[in-house]
Structure formats: structure tokens, C-alpha cells
Design a protein around this motif. Structure first.
Motif, PDB file in Angstrom:
ATOM      1  N   GLY A  13       0.830  -1.198   0.000  1.00 21.55           N
ATOM      2  CA  GLY A  13       0.000   0.000   0.000  1.00 21.55           C
ATOM      3  C   GLY A  13       0.866   1.250   0.000  1.00 21.55           C
ATOM      4  N   ALA A  14       0.902   1.932  -1.163  1.00 22.72           N
ATOM      5  CA  ALA A  14       1.690   3.165  -1.273  1.00 22.72           C
ATOM      6  C   ALA A  14       0.765   4.368  -1.191  1.00 22.72           C
ATOM      7  CB  ALA A  14       2.490   3.172  -2.573  1.00 22.72           C
ATOM      8  N   VAL A  35       4.999  -1.807  -2.326  1.00 26.47           N
ATOM      9  CA  VAL A  35       4.209  -2.289  -3.474  1.00 26.47           C
ATOM     10  C   VAL A  35       2.771  -1.777  -3.403  1.00 26.47           C
ATOM     11  CG1 VAL A  35       5.620  -4.380  -3.672  1.00 26.47           C
ATOM     12  CG2 VAL A  35       3.467  -4.494  -2.442  1.00 26.47           C
ATOM     13  N   GLY A  42      -0.507   7.067  -3.812  1.00 29.06           N
ATOM     14  CA  GLY A  42      -1.158   8.185  -3.111  1.00 29.06           C
ATOM     15  C   GLY A  42      -2.352   8.819  -3.796  1.00 29.06           C
ATOM     16  N   CYS A  53      -5.645  18.978  -0.091  1.00 28.19           N
ATOM     17  CA  CYS A  53      -5.108  18.140   0.987  1.00 28.19           C
ATOM     18  C   CYS A  53      -5.068  18.837   2.362  1.00 28.19           C
ATOM     19  CB  CYS A  53      -3.709  17.631   0.653  1.00 28.19           C
ATOM     20  SG  CYS A  53      -3.135  16.384   1.817  1.00 28.19           S
ATOM     21  N   ASN A  54      -6.035  18.472   3.165  1.00 32.33           N
ATOM     22  CA  ASN A  54      -6.040  18.950   4.563  1.00 32.33           C
ATOM     23  C   ASN A  54      -5.142  17.966   5.324  1.00 32.33           C
ATOM     24  OD1 ASN A  54      -8.695  19.032   7.089  1.00 32.33           O
ATOM     25  ND2 ASN A  54      -6.623  19.876   7.108  1.00 32.33           N
ATOM     26  N   THR A 162      -2.855  -0.884   3.510  1.00 30.00           N
ATOM     27  CA  THR A 162      -3.765  -0.877   2.352  1.00 30.00           C
ATOM     28  C   THR A 162      -5.045  -0.081   2.601  1.00 30.00           C
ATOM     29  OG1 THR A 162      -4.444  -3.064   3.088  1.00 30.00           O
ATOM     30  CG2 THR A 162      -2.966  -2.976   1.215  1.00 30.00           C
ATOM     31  N   ILE A 167     -14.097   4.580  -1.296  1.00 28.23           N
ATOM     32  CA  ILE A 167     -13.795   4.912  -2.699  1.00 28.23           C
ATOM     33  C   ILE A 167     -13.105   3.745  -3.424  1.00 28.23           C
ATOM     34  CG2 ILE A 167     -13.048   6.742  -4.271  1.00 28.23           C
ATOM     35  CD1 ILE A 167     -14.410   8.199  -2.118  1.00 28.23           C
ATOM     36  N   MET A 170     -10.850   4.247  -6.389  1.00 27.59           N
ATOM     37  CA  MET A 170      -9.483   4.756  -6.180  1.00 27.59           C
ATOM     38  C   MET A 170      -8.543   3.629  -5.754  1.00 27.59           C
ATOM     39  SD  MET A 170      -8.889   7.919  -6.672  1.00 27.59           S
ATOM     40  CE  MET A 170      -9.991   8.195  -8.021  1.00 27.59           C
ATOM     41  N   GLY A 171      -8.991   2.401  -5.831  1.00 26.39           N
ATOM     42  CA  GLY A 171      -8.099   1.286  -5.514  1.00 26.39           C
ATOM     43  C   GLY A 171      -8.299   0.681  -4.141  1.00 26.39           C
ATOM     44  N   PHE A 175      -8.173  -5.942   1.237  1.00 26.63           N
ATOM     45  CA  PHE A 175      -6.988  -6.803   1.327  1.00 26.63           C
ATOM     46  C   PHE A 175      -6.401  -6.849   2.739  1.00 26.63           C
ATOM     47  CE2 PHE A 175      -2.382  -7.413   1.112  1.00 26.63           C
ATOM     48  CZ  PHE A 175      -2.306  -8.618   0.435  1.00 26.63           C
ATOM     49  N   GLU A 339     -15.368   9.329   3.311  1.00 23.90           N
ATOM     50  CA  GLU A 339     -13.956   9.714   3.420  1.00 23.90           C
ATOM     51  C   GLU A 339     -13.167   8.710   4.231  1.00 23.90           C
ATOM     52  OE1 GLU A 339     -12.614  13.572   4.381  1.00 23.90           O
ATOM     53  OE2 GLU A 339     -13.872  14.515   2.871  1.00 23.90           O
ATOM     54  N   GLU A 368      -5.378   3.536   7.989  1.00 20.93           N
ATOM     55  CA  GLU A 368      -6.831   3.390   8.103  1.00 20.93           C
ATOM     56  C   GLU A 368      -7.307   1.942   8.225  1.00 20.93           C
ATOM     57  OE1 GLU A 368      -8.841   5.968   5.223  1.00 20.93           O
ATOM     58  OE2 GLU A 368     -10.579   4.640   5.370  1.00 20.93           O
ATOM     59  N   PHE A 379      -7.381  14.936  10.525  1.00 15.14           N
ATOM     60  CA  PHE A 379      -7.015  13.963  11.565  1.00 15.14           C
ATOM     61  C   PHE A 379      -6.679  12.591  10.970  1.00 15.14           C
ATOM     62  CE2 PHE A 379      -9.922  17.079  13.471  1.00 15.14           C
ATOM     63  CZ  PHE A 379      -9.058  17.634  14.405  1.00 15.14           C
TER      64      PHE A 379
HETATM   65  C1  LIG Z   1     -12.423  11.993  -1.011  1.00 10.57           C
HETATM   66  C2  LIG Z   1     -11.547  11.892   0.201  1.00 10.57           C
HETATM   67  C3  LIG Z   1     -10.993  13.038   0.744  1.00 10.57           C
HETATM   68  C4  LIG Z   1     -10.226  12.951   1.906  1.00 10.57           C
HETATM   69  N1  LIG Z   1      -9.685  14.096   2.412  1.00 10.57           N
HETATM   70  C5  LIG Z   1      -8.950  14.035   3.548  1.00 10.57           C
HETATM   71  C6  LIG Z   1      -8.324  15.197   4.063  1.00 10.57           C
HETATM   72  O1  LIG Z   1      -8.354  16.272   3.461  1.00 10.57           O
HETATM   73  N2  LIG Z   1      -7.664  15.076   5.247  1.00 10.57           N
HETATM   74  C7  LIG Z   1      -7.544  13.888   5.916  1.00 10.57           C
HETATM   75  O2  LIG Z   1      -6.919  13.846   6.975  1.00 10.57           O
HETATM   76  N3  LIG Z   1      -8.066  12.764   5.406  1.00 10.57           N
HETATM   77  C8  LIG Z   1      -8.759  12.812   4.242  1.00 10.57           C
HETATM   78  N4  LIG Z   1      -9.289  11.656   3.739  1.00 10.57           N
HETATM   79  C9  LIG Z   1      -9.002  10.385   4.405  1.00 10.57           C
HETATM   80  C10 LIG Z   1      -7.579   9.925   4.042  1.00 10.57           C
HETATM   81  O3  LIG Z   1      -7.410  10.011   2.649  1.00 10.57           O
HETATM   82  C11 LIG Z   1      -7.328   8.491   4.503  1.00 10.57           C
HETATM   83  O4  LIG Z   1      -7.694   8.322   5.839  1.00 10.57           O
HETATM   84  C12 LIG Z   1      -5.834   8.138   4.333  1.00 10.57           C
HETATM   85  O5  LIG Z   1      -5.486   8.236   2.971  1.00 10.57           O
HETATM   86  C13 LIG Z   1      -5.551   6.744   4.865  1.00 10.57           C
HETATM   87  O6  LIG Z   1      -4.220   6.440   4.582  1.00 10.57           O
HETATM   88  P1  LIG Z   1      -3.770   4.927   4.344  1.00 10.57           P
HETATM   89  O7  LIG Z   1      -2.362   4.992   3.882  1.00 10.57           O
HETATM   90  O8  LIG Z   1      -4.134   4.089   5.488  1.00 10.57           O
HETATM   91  O9  LIG Z   1      -4.683   4.437   3.127  1.00 10.57           O
HETATM   92  P2  LIG Z   1      -4.721   4.978   1.624  1.00 10.57           P
HETATM   93  O10 LIG Z   1      -4.175   6.339   1.527  1.00 10.57           O
HETATM   94  O11 LIG Z   1      -6.104   4.702   1.157  1.00 10.57           O
HETATM   95  O12 LIG Z   1      -3.707   4.034   0.853  1.00 10.57           O
HETATM   96  C14 LIG Z   1      -3.925   2.661   0.669  1.00 10.57           C
HETATM   97  C15 LIG Z   1      -3.102   2.202  -0.511  1.00 10.57           C
HETATM   98  O13 LIG Z   1      -3.176   0.772  -0.556  1.00 10.57           O
HETATM   99  C16 LIG Z   1      -3.351   0.371  -1.886  1.00 10.57           C
HETATM  100  N5  LIG Z   1      -4.003  -0.940  -1.898  1.00 10.57           N
HETATM  101  C17 LIG Z   1      -5.262  -1.238  -1.504  1.00 10.57           C
HETATM  102  N6  LIG Z   1      -5.487  -2.548  -1.659  1.00 10.57           N
HETATM  103  C18 LIG Z   1      -4.327  -3.094  -2.149  1.00 10.57           C
HETATM  104  C19 LIG Z   1      -3.953  -4.401  -2.524  1.00 10.57           C
HETATM  105  N7  LIG Z   1      -4.794  -5.419  -2.454  1.00 10.57           N
HETATM  106  N8  LIG Z   1      -2.706  -4.585  -2.986  1.00 10.57           N
HETATM  107  C20 LIG Z   1      -1.824  -3.544  -3.101  1.00 10.57           C
HETATM  108  N9  LIG Z   1      -2.140  -2.291  -2.769  1.00 10.57           N
HETATM  109  C21 LIG Z   1      -3.377  -2.064  -2.292  1.00 10.57           C
HETATM  110  C22 LIG Z   1      -4.202   1.470  -2.510  1.00 10.57           C
HETATM  111  O14 LIG Z   1      -4.063   1.492  -3.928  1.00 10.57           O
HETATM  112  C23 LIG Z   1      -3.637   2.703  -1.831  1.00 10.57           C
HETATM  113  O15 LIG Z   1      -2.572   3.271  -2.582  1.00 10.57           O
HETATM  114  C24 LIG Z   1     -10.026  11.710   2.551  1.00 10.57           C
HETATM  115  C25 LIG Z   1     -10.555  10.558   1.987  1.00 10.57           C
HETATM  116  C26 LIG Z   1     -11.308  10.636   0.822  1.00 10.57           C
HETATM  117  C27 LIG Z   1     -11.868   9.370   0.241  1.00 10.57           C
END
Ligand SMILES: Cc1cc2nc3c(=O)[nH]c(=O)nc-3n(C[C@H](O)[C@H](O)[C@H](O)COP(=O)(O)OP(=O)(O)OC[C@H]3O[C@@H](n4cnc5c(N)ncnc54)[C@H](O)[C@@H]3O)c2cc1C
Length: 395
Positions: A13-14, A35, A42, A53-54, A162, A167, A170-171, A175, A339, A368, A379
Motif C-alpha cells: 500500500g503506497a 508495493v 497516493g 489536501c487537509n 492498504t 472509494i 481509487m483502488g 486486502f 472519506e 486506516e 485527523f
Molecule cells: C475523497 C476523500 C478526501 C479525503 N480528504 C482528507 C483530508 O483532506 N484530510 C484527511 O486527513 N483525510 C482525508 N481523507 C481520508 C484519508 O485520505 C485516509 O484516511 C488516508 O489516505 C488513509 O491512509 P492509508 O495509507 O491508510 O490508506 P490509503 O491512503 O487509502 O492508501 C492505501 C493504498 O493501498 C493500496 N491498496 C489497496 N489494496 C491493495 C492491494 N490489495 N494490494 C496492493 N495495494 C493495495 C491502494 O491502492 C492505496 O494506494 C479523505 C478521503 C477521501 C476518500
């Protein structure tokens, strides 16, 4: 047979957490493979905060997070604070500003934050391996063996970053939950959070007519209240106050909306009746709401007449409706627009110091995918950064 790629750490998860963990672990001298099955790293960062981006909140504290285990987030948040992330943003000269309530946004576009994370990764030799999916994971004596679409990988530490289910376009995938289950973890039920409400037919006309109207309200449910705007839309109710309360709402429950949070409404109505006995309710409402909204609620909710014609009981009912409008949403728009994902990997089985699984040594969960979800306002990213930092010190 393809040659096994040996490394110290594989991060799946990038996104926000994965990128952060990758460069911080590599800064410690760890060899990292990052990967992601998507064609870009992102993606959620790019779409976040309406494109700006907040990225954190000046007032981040544990009370801004929902979790079955509210203490879990404290240690990581304390060891990597909003000030640490702001220092990183400043190091990269990214212009930003506080929009409101401590919410820090990029002046330009969200890509500034993504470029910063990718630049930090590049500096320590981490390049995300995109369009790479993980097929199987096996525990070995020394760590983990992964079968991936880019060939087998062997690592000591495996980090699951991951994200949640929000959404899917958005991927997002389940998993991380699947991996957690494979290694004996308990999963807490997931549901969409920070998400607009859909409404029943009864309210549809009102929402349609008022679509685009935003009102400063106090919205409450299950003992939690948020003072911010609500937004009427063609599909139902949205706006920051609604998104916030949606994380606390359970199907079937009513949400109470105070449309006049700065007023003692019964006292105000009694005063108006006294001072302006011939003024119609619609006129009074038009002094507080847009003309359209005043006319609509004046006609649909009440019989609008001069204030002197209302009995005390009628005025009380009007006050109750205006200051505690009970809305029972039909549901939410779900993961399509949420979100954040509430619930996920139960934090009781994860170390709050290292983010390492208590069930399977060398396995880590960050961001997340864990049962930690933030309020609206930067947050969720702060949790991604802080949990990534915590894991990066130990992987
Ligand atoms: C529309 C929207 C707006 C948002 N705005 C804000 C904001 O302004 N401020 C804020 O604090 N939060 C915001 N959020 C929430 C924030 O984006 C997420 O909480 C944050 O990105 C979580 O980070 P993460 O790295 O855990 O997951 P993610 O950033 O979702 O990254 C997960 C990664 O894992 C990859 N992945 C998933 N499944 C697999 C798999 N099977 N194999 C390989 N790769 C995989 C995905 O492609 C993705 O790149 C927003 C969310 C949304 C949907």
C-alpha cells in the motif's frame, strides 16, 4: 522459478501511511520494497481536501479519533505530532494555510504533499512498485514470503498499509482485512464514516428545493455534537456537520439538528410575540434563514400566521422543531463517497508502541486499516503519518 527478492521490509500500500513508513524505515538503513496494485501512488492524497489536501490539524488530540479502544492511538500521536509533520512540510517549502478550526491545507494542490513523500522516498532509494499485486503471504521462520505479480519477495517485516474500503474506484480493497484474518486477527465490523446521509421520501422535496443551501447548525447523535454547516443536496444532507456526525450515527437512529444554535429559541419566539405581535412567523424566519428556506419551512412545517395568534404550546412546538429537528436518515451514501472506513483491524491485538501484530511477529498494520478513524479536519492523515512513523522505528 523466479528468483526470490530478499529485503528487510515489504510495505503493501503506497498511500499516505505506506509512503511515510517507507522512507522513515529506509532512513534507518532498512531495505524497503513498497508495493501497490494501483497505477499511481497516493491517489487519495491527490483527491483529498477538495484537491488541496487537509494534511493535518493544529489541534490534533486523541479525542478526535473513534476506536473501540480509545487509548490505542495516544502513544503514536504523541511520538509523531502535527508539529513534526508541519516541520516536514516546511522543509519542502510547501505553502499552506489554516482554513478553519486548525485545519491545514495546501495553498496549491494536494500533489505538493504527494511529491514531498515521493521525494523523501527517492532520497533513500525507495521507488514504489506500482501495478503489483500480492497473491499469497506465507509466514516463514525468519519473516514472510510473498508471491506477487512481480515475483516472490522475502522479508523480515511485512507492513500492511492498504487503507479502508472507501472509494473503491481509487483502488480501495479489503486486502488488509483479509491478511489480518489469515493471521488470526479479530476484525471489528466496518462501515462508512464521514459520509453524507440519504433521506426518506418525506424529506426529499425539502432537500431538493433547498439543494445547495448551507446552514450553520449544531448536529447531535449518540451524545456527540458538532457545530458546523449542514448542506442540503439533491440526494439528502451533507456538509461538514453531517459528515462528522455520520461517524457516530447507527442505522435507524435520529439525528437532532439545531438550526438556530446561537439562540435560546423559546425565549426568542416569546420575545417576538411580545414585541412584534403582528409579524408573521415566515417573516421572523426570513431574518434568520435564506428567504427560500424561511418560506419552505414556514409553510411545510408550520402554519405561518402573526405571532400573537400562536398559543404558548404552539410556540413551544415551533421552538422544538427549530432547535431539535429530528431527522432519521434512510442511510448513508456508503463507501462510494465516504472519506473514511470505521472499524477494521482490532487494535487490542496490535502493539500501540510499534503497530506490530501481537498474533504474528513481524507483521504490522498502519493507517486506516486499523480500527482508528479521525474526525473530519486533517485527523485521518495525521493518524496515517503517526502510525507509519511508529512502525517505521521497529520494522
Ligand atoms: C475523497 C476523500 C478526501 C479525503 N480528504 C482528507 C483530508 O483532506 N484530510 C484527511 O486527513 N483525510 C482525508 N481523507 C481520508 C484519508 O485520505 C485516509 O484516511 C488516508 O489516505 C488513509 O491512509 P492509508 O495509507 O491508510 O490508506 P490509503 O491512503 O487509502 O492508501 C492505501 C493504498 O493501498 C493500496 N491498496 C489497496 N489494496 C491493495 C492491494 N490489495 N494490494 C496492493 N495495494 C493495495 C491502494 O491502492 C492505496 O494506494 C479523505 C478521503 C477521501 C476518500
Amino acid at each position: 522459478m523466479q528468483e526470490v527478492r530478499d529485503t528487510d521490509v515489504v510495505i503493501v500500500g503506497a498511500g499516505a501511511a505506506g509512503l511515510m513508513c517507507a522512507f522513515m524505515a529506509a532512513q534507518r538503513g532498512r531495505r524497503v520494497l513498497l508495493v501497490d496494485h494501483a497505477n499511481k501512488a497516493g491517489k487519495k492524497i491527490l483527491m483529498s481536501g477538495g484537491g488541496n489536501c487537509n494534511f493535518t490539524n493544529l489541534y490534533t488530540e486523541p479525542a478526535n479519533f473513534l476506536s473501540q479502544n480509545p487509548h490505542f492511538c495516544k502513544s503514536a500521536l504523541a511520538r509523531y505530532t502535527q508539529w513534526d509533520f508541519i516541520a516536514l512540510v516546511n522543509k519542502h517549502d510547501i505553502p499552506h494555510h489554516e482554513k478553519k478550526l486548525g485545519q491545514l491545507f495546501c495553498d496549491n494542490k494536494s500533489i505538493d504533499i504527494l511529491r514531498m513523500l515521493l521525494a523523501e522516498c527517492a532520497e533513500v532509494g525507495v521507488t514504489p512498485m506500482l501495478e503489483t499485486s500480492v497473491e499469497t503471504i506465507e509466514k516463514t521462520e525468519a519473516g514472510y514470503l510473498l508471491a506477487t505479480s512481480a515475483g516472490p519477495m522475502r522479508c523480515q517485516s511485512l507492513v500492511i498499509a492498504t487503507g479502508g474500503l472507501s472509494i473503491p474506484t481509487m483502488g480501495a480493497t479489503g486486502f488488509g482485512y483479509q491478511v489480518a484474518r489469515q493471521f488470526g486477527h479479530n476484525l471489528l465490523p466496518t462501515r462508512a464514516g464521514l459520509v453524507p446521509f440519504t433521506i426518506t421520501d418525506q424529506l426529499k422535496d425539502l432537500c431538493n428545493e433547498l439543494s445547495g443551501t448551507s446552514v450553520d447548525c449544531l448536529v447531535s447523535c449518540n451524545g456527540k455534537s458538532f457545530r458546523e454547516n449542514i448542506l442540503f443536496t439533491h440526494r439528502g444532507l451533507s456538509g461538514p456537520a453531517i459528515l462528522q456526525i455520520s461517524s457516530y450515527w447507527l442505522p435507524g437512529q435520529a439525528v437532532a439538528i439545531n438550526l438556530l444554535p446561537d439562540l435560546d429559541v423559546p425565549a426568542w419566539l416569546a420575545q417576538q410575540r411580545n414585541d412584534r405581535p403582528n409579524a408573521e412567523l415566515k417573516t421572523l424566519l426570513a431574518e434568520r434563514f435564506t428567504k427560500k428556506m424561511a418560506t419552505l419551512i414556514g409553510e411545510q412545517w408550520f402554519v405561518s400566521k402573526p405571532t400573537k395568534q400562536y398559543t404558548h404550546a404552539e410556540l413551544e412546538q415551533i421552538a422544538e422543531r427549530l432547535s431539535a429537528w429530528q431527522v432519521v436518515p434512510a442511510g448513508t451514501e456508503g463507501y462510494r463517497t465516504a472519506e473514511v472506513t470505521l472499524g477494521g483491524v482490532d487494535t487490542k491485538e496490535v502493539s500501540s508502541k510499534t503497530m506490530e501484530s501481537l498474533k504474528s511477529p513481524g507483521l504490522y498494520f498502519i493507517g486506516e486499516v486499523l480500527d482508528v478513524s479521525g474526525h473530519l479536519g486533517g485527523f485521518n492523515f495525521q493518524w496515517a503519518w503517526a502510525s507509519a512513523h511508529a512502525a517505521a522505528q521497529f520494522v
